[in-house]
Design a protein around this motif. Structure first.
Motif, PDB file in Angstrom:
ATOM      1  N   ILE A  49       0.839  -1.206   0.000  1.00  0.00           N
ATOM      2  CA  ILE A  49       0.000   0.000   0.000  1.00  0.00           C
ATOM      3  C   ILE A  49       0.870   1.250   0.000  1.00  0.00           C
ATOM      4  CG2 ILE A  49      -1.658   1.331   1.359  1.00  0.00           C
ATOM      5  CD1 ILE A  49      -2.927  -1.368   2.164  1.00  0.00           C
ATOM      6  N   ILE A  50       1.904   1.271   0.841  1.00  0.00           N
ATOM      7  CA  ILE A  50       2.827   2.411   0.836  1.00  0.00           C
ATOM      8  C   ILE A  50       3.515   2.506  -0.527  1.00  0.00           C
ATOM      9  CG2 ILE A  50       4.971   3.329   1.825  1.00  0.00           C
ATOM     10  CD1 ILE A  50       4.035   2.125   4.526  1.00  0.00           C
ATOM     11  N   GLY A  51       3.881   1.358  -1.087  1.00  0.00           N
ATOM     12  CA  GLY A  51       4.503   1.340  -2.414  1.00  0.00           C
ATOM     13  C   GLY A  51       3.592   1.899  -3.491  1.00  0.00           C
ATOM     14  N   ALA A  52       2.289   1.634  -3.395  1.00  0.00           N
ATOM     15  CA  ALA A  52       1.346   2.182  -4.367  1.00  0.00           C
ATOM     16  C   ALA A  52       1.321   3.703  -4.295  1.00  0.00           C
ATOM     17  CB  ALA A  52      -0.050   1.611  -4.116  1.00  0.00           C
ATOM     18  N   VAL A  53       1.359   4.239  -3.083  1.00  0.00           N
ATOM     19  CA  VAL A  53       1.376   5.698  -2.912  1.00  0.00           C
ATOM     20  C   VAL A  53       2.692   6.275  -3.442  1.00  0.00           C
ATOM     21  CG1 VAL A  53       1.349   7.563  -1.210  1.00  0.00           C
ATOM     22  CG2 VAL A  53      -0.223   5.635  -0.961  1.00  0.00           C
ATOM     23  N   VAL A  54       3.812   5.676  -3.027  1.00  0.00           N
ATOM     24  CA  VAL A  54       5.131   6.159  -3.467  1.00  0.00           C
ATOM     25  C   VAL A  54       5.267   6.042  -4.985  1.00  0.00           C
ATOM     26  CG1 VAL A  54       7.628   5.700  -3.358  1.00  0.00           C
ATOM     27  CG2 VAL A  54       6.263   5.676  -1.268  1.00  0.00           C
ATOM     28  N   GLY A  55       4.897   4.897  -5.527  1.00  0.00           N
ATOM     29  CA  GLY A  55       4.976   4.696  -6.972  1.00  0.00           C
ATOM     30  C   GLY A  55       4.079   5.661  -7.730  1.00  0.00           C
ATOM     31  N   GLY A  56       2.883   5.911  -7.212  1.00  0.00           N
ATOM     32  CA  GLY A  56       1.976   6.870  -7.839  1.00  0.00           C
ATOM     33  C   GLY A  56       2.566   8.263  -7.866  1.00  0.00           C
ATOM     34  N   ILE A  57       3.196   8.662  -6.775  1.00  0.00           N
ATOM     35  CA  ILE A  57       3.830   9.981  -6.716  1.00  0.00           C
ATOM     36  C   ILE A  57       4.975  10.066  -7.729  1.00  0.00           C
ATOM     37  CG2 ILE A  57       5.251  11.501  -5.274  1.00  0.00           C
ATOM     38  CD1 ILE A  57       3.512  10.530  -2.877  1.00  0.00           C
ATOM     39  N   ILE A  58       5.818   9.027  -7.770  1.00  0.00           N
ATOM     40  CA  ILE A  58       6.958   9.020  -8.696  1.00  0.00           C
ATOM     41  C   ILE A  58       6.482   9.107 -10.143  1.00  0.00           C
ATOM     42  CG2 ILE A  58       8.841   7.595  -9.627  1.00  0.00           C
ATOM     43  CD1 ILE A  58       9.214   6.533  -6.733  1.00  0.00           C
TER      44      ILE A  58
END
Length: 86
Positions: free
Chosen positions: A35-44
């Protein structure tokens, strides 16, 4: 995506990322990392001009896995080592 969708999606993305990074963690941590990766990846991806998480699909999974790998790498740097946890 509903709560159950985020849990399943996060678990899958976290599991793939932890396998790629050779990180040993349990199901709960895979969900959190995914879930954190989805947020981080979305931002990137958004910063690069693309579209981040768009739902439960392959593109969103790729974005989430990339974000989760970045997140695991940052956690390793902050922990002070590149080795896997026991």
């Amino acid at each position: 995506m509903g709560l159950l969708g985020w849990v399943v999606f996060g678990g899958l993305a976290g599991w793939i990322a932890s396998a790629l990074m050779k990180e040993r963690q349990g199901c709960f941590m895979n969900v959190i990392v995914g879930i954190i990766g989805a947020v981080v990846g979305g931002i990137i991806v958004n910063l690069l001009g693309g579209v981040g998480i768009t739902g439960f699909n392959i593109w969103s999974l790729i974005v989430a896995v990339i974000g989760a790998v970045v997140f695991i790498g940052i956690v390793r740097l902050l922990r002070g080592g590149a080795g896997s946890s026991p």
